[in-house]
Enzyme design. Structure first.
Site, PDB file in Angstrom:
ATOM      1  N   GLU A 122      50.486 -25.619 -13.186  1.00 32.29           N
ATOM      2  CA  GLU A 122      50.749 -27.184 -12.996  1.00 32.29           C
ATOM      3  C   GLU A 122      50.983 -27.230 -11.431  1.00 32.29           C
ATOM      4  O   GLU A 122      50.580 -28.424 -10.795  1.00 32.29           O
ATOM      5  CB  GLU A 122      51.808 -27.592 -14.032  1.00 32.29           C
ATOM      6  CG  GLU A 122      51.415 -27.684 -15.318  1.00 32.29           C
ATOM      7  CD  GLU A 122      50.344 -28.558 -15.679  1.00 32.29           C
ATOM      8  OE1 GLU A 122      50.093 -29.797 -14.623  1.00 32.29           O
ATOM      9  OE2 GLU A 122      49.622 -28.528 -16.816  1.00 32.29           O
ATOM     10  N   TYR A 154      56.341 -35.277 -13.899  1.00 34.48           N
ATOM     11  CA  TYR A 154      55.186 -34.882 -14.448  1.00 34.48           C
ATOM     12  C   TYR A 154      55.460 -33.395 -14.575  1.00 34.48           C
ATOM     13  O   TYR A 154      54.932 -32.903 -15.958  1.00 34.48           O
ATOM     14  CB  TYR A 154      53.958 -35.273 -13.588  1.00 34.48           C
ATOM     15  CG  TYR A 154      52.851 -34.581 -13.893  1.00 34.48           C
ATOM     16  CD1 TYR A 154      52.156 -34.795 -14.951  1.00 34.48           C
ATOM     17  CD2 TYR A 154      52.565 -32.960 -13.321  1.00 34.48           C
ATOM     18  CE1 TYR A 154      51.082 -34.150 -15.520  1.00 34.48           C
ATOM     19  CE2 TYR A 154      51.221 -32.557 -13.974  1.00 34.48           C
ATOM     20  CZ  TYR A 154      50.808 -32.876 -14.752  1.00 34.48           C
ATOM     21  OH  TYR A 154      49.506 -32.421 -15.392  1.00 34.48           O
ATOM     22  N   ASP A 208      50.393 -38.208 -14.926  1.00 34.44           N
ATOM     23  CA  ASP A 208      49.592 -38.008 -13.561  1.00 34.44           C
ATOM     24  C   ASP A 208      48.658 -39.098 -13.388  1.00 34.44           C
ATOM     25  O   ASP A 208      48.402 -39.965 -14.338  1.00 34.44           O
ATOM     26  CB  ASP A 208      49.256 -36.639 -13.342  1.00 34.44           C
ATOM     27  CG  ASP A 208      48.084 -36.216 -14.264  1.00 34.44           C
ATOM     28  OD1 ASP A 208      47.772 -36.978 -15.081  1.00 34.44           O
ATOM     29  OD2 ASP A 208      47.522 -35.114 -14.003  1.00 34.44           O
TER      30      ASP A 208
END
Length: 365
Positions: A47, A130, A148
């Site tokens: 991520e 996020y 996002d």
């Protein structure tokens, strides 16, 4: 539930939407390396890498990174310069420095186990809403929104929301909306399904609406407004800063490199010596040579131009006029000379990698 979210969800079949999205994701999801297991560390690394970076670019970096740093302990104990070299080319280097700082805290404070609670995980260095939602929902199946740009695009079309997605309050609206529609049974597949939908179907231009598993729930598709959503105001164009940079060789033929400060833009990386071009001055070559004599008492002779490199950041553009030259004299503490074959061992930002590549091509002729 706030009033705006309540209005958006009127006559919206949440259960059917969840079912259609999750079934599609489980059938059509891409085979990505960080999906091989539910390891929260690997998901976290992926991520961080995927911020501002395409999946195809990330995949080889992810394999190399996990091979070198397979777990929390390995990354926590990594040498910073080696770590930056491993990250070289991905850009946004503060991401990996923050990741290492956060991982060190996990190692010391939480016994090397990534926390599964939102309040705890979100306090770690560099971890925003996020990343918190993505890691905890995918790894631990926690029903936490992961919003996002991809997800905002998808939801702006599904709910026909015309709010500017650049604005913080709009992101907050989407987070509150996902809070209400996320699957409590399978939040991992739900969040990944929204991400995957944005990547594969609900693309920025020319969305493949006829292939979309949730088009029956999409208000923009029903009204033919999908191509003008989401609304995104143009960001102000950043300023352009010009530099003269040089691959300087000392009297032994070694290459001069300089370490950038430990804080700020591209912190702790290495670069070739450079000076900002001051507007109004007449000759950038003479100015560079005089600057070195005045600042360091070293004699520099820029012999020939090498290339011009432009590099765009989110807030500014560098235009680097690169030269090849010679230097005589003492160098300041933040500079060192290295052998030609040693240059590639140091982590450099992309524009200076391009300079070095051009120089190697030139001397190979």
């Amino acid at each position: 539930m706030n009033e705006r979210v309540s209005v958006l969800l009127k006559n919206f079949n949440i259960e059917e939407f969840q079912k259609s999205l999750i079934e599609w994701f489980q059938e059509e999801k891409r085979n990505l390396p960080w999906r091989a297991d539910k390891d929260p560390y690997k998901i976290w690394v992926s991520e961080v890498m995927l911020q501002q970076t395409r999946v195809d670019t990330v995949i080889p970096y992810f394999y190399r990174f996990i091979e070198k740093y397979p777990n929390i302990e390995a990354l926590a104990n990594a040498d910073e310069q080696e770590l930056l070299k491993t990250w070289e080319g991905l850009g946004y280097y503060s991401r990996v420095k923050n990741l290492q700082a956060a991982v060190k805290e996990v190692q010391t404070q939480y016994g090397g186990v990534v926390p599964d609670e939102k309040k705890t995980f979100s306090k770690l260095k560099g971890v925003g809403p996020y990343t918190t939602g993505a890691v905890l929902s995918i790894a631990y199946n926690k029903p936490i929104p992961a919003v996002d740009g991809n997800v905002m695009r998808v939801l702006s079309r599904i709910f026909e929301i015309e709010d500017d997605i650049i604005k913080v309050r709009t992101r907050k609206l989407f987070e509150e909306l996902v809070e209400e529609i996320i699957s409590r049974e399978d939040p991992s597949s739900f969040n990944q399904g929204l991400m995957e939908l944005g990547a594969l179907i609900c693309k920025p231009t020319s969305p493949d609406c006829l292939l979309c598993p949730v088009r029956d729930h999409c208000r923009a598709f029903q009204h033919g407004t999908e191509t003008r959503l989401p609304v995104k105001s143009k960001q102000k164009k950043g300023r352009t800063v010009q530099y003269v940079a040089a691959i300087l060789l000392d009297e032994r033929g070694k290459v001069v490199i300089r370490k950038r400060p430990d804080e700020g833009l591209l912190a702790s990386l290495w670069e070739f010596p450079n000076e900002e071009v001051i507007s109004g001055k007449k000759n950038m070559i003479i100015d560079f040579e005089n600057e070195w004599l005045d600042k360091y008492g070293a004699n520099v002779d820029l012999l020939e131009p090498l290339c011009v490199v432009e590099h765009v950041f989110s807030h500014l553009t560098w235009k680097i006029h690169a030269f090849v030259g010679l230097v005589k004299g003492e160098l300041p503490q933040n500079m060192k000379v290295v052998a030609f074959e040693e240059v590639d061992e140091y982590p450099f930002p992309v524009p200076y990698q391009k300079m070095w590549k051009e120089y190697k091509k030139k001397i190979a002729i």
